[in-house]
Motif scaffolding. Structure first.
Motif: not given
Length: 433
Positions: A387, A391-392, A394-396, A399
């Motif tokens: 991550s 960036t993809i 890292d976004a999830i 979470k």
């Protein structure tokens, strides 16, 4: 003592829709596949009640287990072979653990485990270590070999690289079931470039890492997993079937505990009801046995058991509405009360079902080991957590997504032969929410 390097006189192959062929050269693997405990997996569906939503989802845990074995075989025989970080002595152990990792799954696994307080991982261990055909085959390698296989599957084996092949955030188990489940359900979400992922895999001391040049294939895998969970595994119709299945198991147990006289003695269930399941009892359980009882119970005098079994067998499932148990708990108690006034038992006909998934997580000290992050091998030899580079992902990362549904039998509420006013009140509440 068995020669662990003993090969078959010629290679055996299984034709496979996902991997084209599953190749078997090791005599031990061939003998394990032939055991009754492994053959039992043909009679247990990989996706439980999902076939009631996606009609193609009839594949078994047998199919999946062969697929996981084949991915690990390709890794250890092609990708890792000759690399200094890989201990060739762990090859057969890795293959056996991959093949047997799901051996202890029962029929409609998760519902059974929840209601009867079972644990498929414990049964996997008991089958591997107990008085079974599988144990006899494994002991031909060495007396301590069954324990080693159980340790790998239980994630306690000292060589963490071997464990990570079948238990990590990107492992052979997940890579097979995502592709296999996508194929049999007919959806496009679960497909990713496994060939590329295998090409960029590298062994390290404690886990598999991935060359950074293959990062996009790993991202694709993460997103495939995310989509499959929400589009297939947590599909609300599948969950409705799961709710009814769970209620059948609970009702049958409650009737047994209240000395109900079944028309047909549920002999396969007695040790489950009493929570004293022996290994021999467990191995006799498969989905054809369970469905036979459900069909028999459609003739029972008890209305709830009869009705729930009819619903499951004939796909007359519960309807659902979105529901937030934290915010709407007062509403739930009000509905519970109205259901009782309408002579519909809320214990069996009103259910909140929650699904939750964490698509990817970075390392958190003190948490379960499976949360080891995916590591990328950079061109300069450094290792970086996924991550931090993607960036993809890292976004999830970290979470958790949770979804709640409230399930109920709409047909019973629409039957106005009695308690019409109360039922209309219930329907108007549900419609509003």
């Amino acid at each position: 003592m068995h020669d662990s390097n003993l090969k078959l006189s010629e290679e055996k192959v299984f034709k496979d829709p996902v991997h084209r062929y599953v190749h078997v050269r090791d005599k031990i693997i061939w003998e394990l596949i032939g055991t009754k405990e492994f053959q039992r997996l043909r009679r247990i569906k990989q996706l439980g009640t999902t076939y009631l939503t996606f009609h193609g989802a009839e594949h078994s845990r047998f199919n999946h287990s062969l697929g996981v074995y084949e991915i690990v075989r390709r890794v250890v025989d092609d990708v890792f072979k000759g690399r200094p970080e890989w201990n060739e002595d762990e090859r057969l152990l890795s293959l056996c653990a991959a093949l047997l990792h799901d051996l202890g799954h029962g029929p409609f696994s998760h519902s059974f485990e929840k209601v009867y307080h079972l644990d498929h991982e414990q049964f996997t261990k008991r089958i591997i270590l107990g008085d079974t055909e599988v144990n006899k085959v494994l002991k031909r390698v060495s007396v301590d070999f069954p324990q080693k296989v159980a340790d790998v599957i239980g994630k306690t084996y000292h060589d963490k690289l071997v464990v990570s092949l079948i238990s990590s955030q990107i492992d052979a188990d997940r890579m097979d079931y995502l592709q296999r489940d996508a194929y049999f359900t007919g959806v496009s979400y679960g497909h990713f470039d496994m060939e590329r992922i295998l090409r960029v895999m590298r062994p390290r001391e404690d886990q598999v890492v991935f060359k950074s040049s293959g990062m996009h294939a790993v991202e694709d895998y993460i997103m495939s997993r995310y989509q499959m969970y929400w589009q297939v595994y947590f599909h609300p119709v599948t969950r409705s079937a799961e709710v009814i299945l769970t209620k059948i198991l609970q009702r049958a147990k409650a009737l047994y505990e209240n000395s109900y006289s079944f028309k047909y003695e549920p002999s396969h269930f007695v040790s489950l009801f009493e929570e004293k399941v022996t290994l021999a009892d467990y191995i006799k359980l498969d989905e054809s046995v369970i469905l036979y009882y459900f069909q028999m119970w459609e003739e029972e005098d008890d209305f709830i058991l009869r009705d729930l079994c009819y619903r499951f067998m004939n796909r007359n499932l519960f309807k659902y509405v979105e529901f937030d148990p934290a915010r709407q708990y007062k509403l739930l108690s009000r509905l519970d009360e109205l259901f009782r006034q309408a002579d519909i038992d809320p214990d069996y006909y009103l259910a909140v079902d929650s699904s939750s998934d964490l698509p990817y997580d970075f390392y958190r000290p003190g948490e379960e080991e499976e949360r080891l992050p995916i590591q990328l091998l950079m061109p300069n030899g450094d290792v970086r957590e996924l991550s931090r580079e993607s960036t993809i992902v890292d976004a999830i990362s970290g979470k958790r997504r949770t979804d709640h549904k409230l399930y109920f039998p709409e047909d019973l509420l629409l039957d106005h032969s009695k308690h019409q006013k109360v039922k209309q009140q219930i329907l108007s509440i549900l419609k509003k929410h």
